[in-house]
Design a protein around this motif. Structure first.
Motif, PDB file in Angstrom:
ATOM      1  N   GLY A   1       0.819  -1.199   0.000  1.00  0.00           N
ATOM      2  CA  GLY A   1       0.000   0.000   0.000  1.00  0.00           C
ATOM      3  C   GLY A   1       0.857   1.254   0.000  1.00  0.00           C
ATOM      4  O   GLY A   1       2.090   1.198  -0.088  1.00  0.00           O
ATOM      5  N   SER A   2       0.211   2.401   0.088  1.00  0.00           N
ATOM      6  CA  SER A   2       0.932   3.675   0.077  1.00  0.00           C
ATOM      7  C   SER A   2       1.611   3.911   1.420  1.00  0.00           C
ATOM      8  O   SER A   2       1.042   3.606   2.470  1.00  0.00           O
ATOM      9  N   PRO A   3       2.823   4.467   1.410  1.00  0.00           N
ATOM     10  CA  PRO A   3       3.502   4.783   2.682  1.00  0.00           C
ATOM     11  C   PRO A   3       2.802   5.932   3.386  1.00  0.00           C
ATOM     12  O   PRO A   3       2.104   6.741   2.770  1.00  0.00           O
ATOM     13  N   SER A   4       3.016   6.020   4.714  1.00  0.00           N
ATOM     14  CA  SER A   4       2.445   7.134   5.463  1.00  0.00           C
ATOM     15  C   SER A   4       3.144   8.439   5.117  1.00  0.00           C
ATOM     16  O   SER A   4       2.550   9.507   5.185  1.00  0.00           O
ATOM     17  N   ARG A   5       4.404   8.359   4.734  1.00  0.00           N
ATOM     18  CA  ARG A   5       5.124   9.537   4.264  1.00  0.00           C
ATOM     19  C   ARG A   5       6.387   9.072   3.558  1.00  0.00           C
ATOM     20  O   ARG A   5       6.821   7.919   3.705  1.00  0.00           O
ATOM     21  N   THR A   6       6.992   9.960   2.784  1.00  0.00           N
ATOM     22  CA  THR A   6       8.270   9.692   2.129  1.00  0.00           C
ATOM     23  C   THR A   6       9.186  10.887   2.351  1.00  0.00           C
ATOM     24  O   THR A   6       8.717  11.999   2.618  1.00  0.00           O
ATOM     25  N   TYR A   7      10.498  10.658   2.242  1.00  0.00           N
ATOM     26  CA  TYR A   7      11.431  11.763   2.363  1.00  0.00           C
ATOM     27  C   TYR A   7      12.751  11.392   1.705  1.00  0.00           C
ATOM     28  O   TYR A   7      13.105  10.210   1.609  1.00  0.00           O
ATOM     29  N   PRO A   8      13.499  12.394   1.226  1.00  0.00           N
ATOM     30  CA  PRO A   8      14.804  12.120   0.618  1.00  0.00           C
ATOM     31  C   PRO A   8      15.876  11.989   1.683  1.00  0.00           C
ATOM     32  O   PRO A   8      15.808  12.633   2.741  1.00  0.00           O
ATOM     33  N   THR A   9      16.882  11.175   1.420  1.00  0.00           N
ATOM     34  CA  THR A   9      17.990  11.025   2.351  1.00  0.00           C
ATOM     35  C   THR A   9      19.219  10.606   1.552  1.00  0.00           C
ATOM     36  O   THR A   9      19.152  10.393   0.338  1.00  0.00           O
ATOM     37  N   THR A  10      20.352  10.527   2.234  1.00  0.00           N
ATOM     38  CA  THR A  10      21.572  10.013   1.612  1.00  0.00           C
ATOM     39  C   THR A  10      22.196   8.997   2.541  1.00  0.00           C
ATOM     40  O   THR A  10      22.054   9.089   3.767  1.00  0.00           O
ATOM     41  N   TYR A  11      22.884   8.022   1.972  1.00  0.00           N
ATOM     42  CA  TYR A  11      23.572   7.009   2.757  1.00  0.00           C
ATOM     43  C   TYR A  11      24.929   6.758   2.121  1.00  0.00           C
ATOM     44  O   TYR A  11      25.017   6.307   0.981  1.00  0.00           O
ATOM     45  N   HIS A  12      25.987   7.151   2.850  1.00  0.00           N
ATOM     46  CA  HIS A  12      27.350   7.081   2.310  1.00  0.00           C
ATOM     47  C   HIS A  12      27.429   7.775   0.954  1.00  0.00           C
ATOM     48  O   HIS A  12      28.024   7.252   0.009  1.00  0.00           O
ATOM     49  N   GLY A  13      26.807   8.956   0.871  1.00  0.00           N
ATOM     50  CA  GLY A  13      26.858   9.753  -0.339  1.00  0.00           C
ATOM     51  C   GLY A  13      25.877   9.335  -1.416  1.00  0.00           C
ATOM     52  O   GLY A  13      25.805   9.981  -2.467  1.00  0.00           O
TER      53      GLY A  13
END
Length: 422
Positions: free
Chosen positions: A384-396
């Motif tokens: 199903g659809s997520p409750s929210r989404t957001y951008p992030t970075t992991y080791h660049g």
């Protein structure tokens, strides 16, 4: 009458917290008691709005303050939503439209790079009578600029104009106890200023200097944040993101042990490095897993900020964001709310930071297993659809995170690379 009753609600909330602290907030039984917001009482439609702000704190207040305010709309509703899918709010808007209240909704065109969210939201809003929907101005739809403000204005252009401004998206996670959130209901000059910002953005005009006399408005909020962080005495701060604004980070580090910082556990190497630098400067840092820290607040000895701004250059200097400064009893209640959740949080140290696994694991729920490399479409179909989404970075590496009640999923190029249980 309302000024008196509002003050009683604030004092009652403080008395409750003092009695809890006397029993020991750190005990398991006390930790299970949620901090109750003072801003949850329904206001009779025939009465005037209070002249002082009313705090709305989560977990605790729930969706009632928003639904109640929408129910008092008679001449119009202006709503700036980064994300909106909460059924109670959509129902309240539909009822307002059915009684002839014109509704204007401004949406972020591509929230957290999840373009699929906007068509779904527009479809839900299309079922509401007398509801006009527009995207935010193009200047807030850039690679590093967004319309991230979250506010509601009711009865704009009248003496009864009222607004709610804060950190809450109009989604279930903001109201169901999942998130730590802070908002405030305002009237008078603050509500008028919020109305002016909405009308400017609705017509793709600049907001100008007028609203900035009363609101903490982005673009251009860095100076206000730095000024608050340079205040004498103890400082309390909540933030979701450990961003990269150098002036703000320098002001935080300069406070050393005077600053208490409450945030989620850092999900990227860059955020961990920034926290480590602050910790080396003496800043006291704690993290919360539940509820998730989504509130954005700065609490000084004399006043407090709450709003939608995150600790990042983009949020403070480029985005459309909106916040408010409060003082007096409101600052006191916000400080007590912070102290309660600070007691529930876990001290963070750089040596205790653990890297995120890049191998999917089976989430602790009955949901279907997801193989590494699954597409966003597959995840949405199965979970199903997520409750929210957001951008992030992991080791660049740039990633998009999808948050579900039991797990957060991380995507690179629309393909699943990790699942982390909550």
């Amino acid at each position: 009458m309302f000024l008196w009753s509002h003050r009683v609600r604030l004092i009652s909330a403080l008395a409750l917290l003092i009695s809890l602290s006397g029993c020991g907030l750190s005990t398991p039984s006390a930790a299970a008691i949620p901090f109750r917001s003072p801003g949850v009482s329904s206001r009779p439609a025939s009465s005037g709005a209070p002249s002082t702000p009313t705090l709305i704190l989560e977990p605790g207040a729930g969706v009632t303050p928003w639904v109640t305010l929408i129910g008092h709309a008679r001449t119009g509703i202006d709503l700036n939503a980064y994300l909106i899918d909460n059924p109670a709010i959509l129902t309240a808007l539909r009822h307002a439209g059915q009684r002839g209240v014109p509704i204007h909704v401004m949406l972020a065109p591509n929230p957290y790079d999840d373009a699929a969210a906007v068509p779904h939201e527009r479809q839900a809003l299309a079922a509401i009578p007398d509801c006009t929907v527009r995207h935010a101005p193009p200047r807030f739809d850039q690679a590093y600029a967004f319309d991230h403000a979250k506010y509601l204005v009711v009865n704009p252009g009248t003496p009864h104009v009222t607004a709610i401004i804060g950190s809450l998206n109009f989604t279930d996670s903001a109201f169901d106890g999942t998130n730590l959130e802070a908002a405030v209901e305002v009237t008078g000059a603050l509500a008028q200023a919020a109305m002016q910002v909405f009308q400017a953005d609705w017509t793709d005009q600049t907001a100008g200097t007028g609203p900035r006399q009363t609101l903490v408005l982005s673009p251009g909020a860095t100076a206000t944040w730095v000024h608050l962080l340079q205040s004498a005495g103890p400082l309390d701060m909540t933030t979701e993101e450990i961003g990269d604004d150098p002036a703000v980070l320098a002001a935080m580090a300069a406070q050393g042990s005077n600053l208490h910082l409450l945030c989620p556990a850092p999900a990227s190497a860059a955020a961990q490095a920034r926290l480590a630098t602050l910790a080396q400067a003496g800043v006291q840092i704690r993290t919360l897993t539940t509820p998730y820290v989504h509130a954005k607040t700065i609490i000084t000895a004399s006043q407090a900020f709450l709003g939608s701004q995150n600790l990042s250059s983009v949020s403070l200097q480029d985005n459309r964001e909106m916040g408010v400064l409060v003082s007096g009893p409101d600052r006191t209640v916000l400080a007590a709310w912070f102290a309660h959740w600070w007691q529930q949080a876990t001290p963070w140290t750089a040596s205790g930071a653990s890297p995120r696994t890049t191998t999917p694991i089976s989430p602790s729920s009955a949901r279907p297993w997801l193989p590494q490399g699954a597409s966003e479409a597959t995840v949405r179909h199965l979970w199903g659809s997520p409750s929210r989404t957001y951008p992030t970075t992991y080791h660049g590496q740039v990633q998009i995170a999808w948050v579900y009640p039991t797990a957060t999923m991380y995507f690179v190029g629309s393909r699943l690379v990790a699942v982390v249980d909550h």
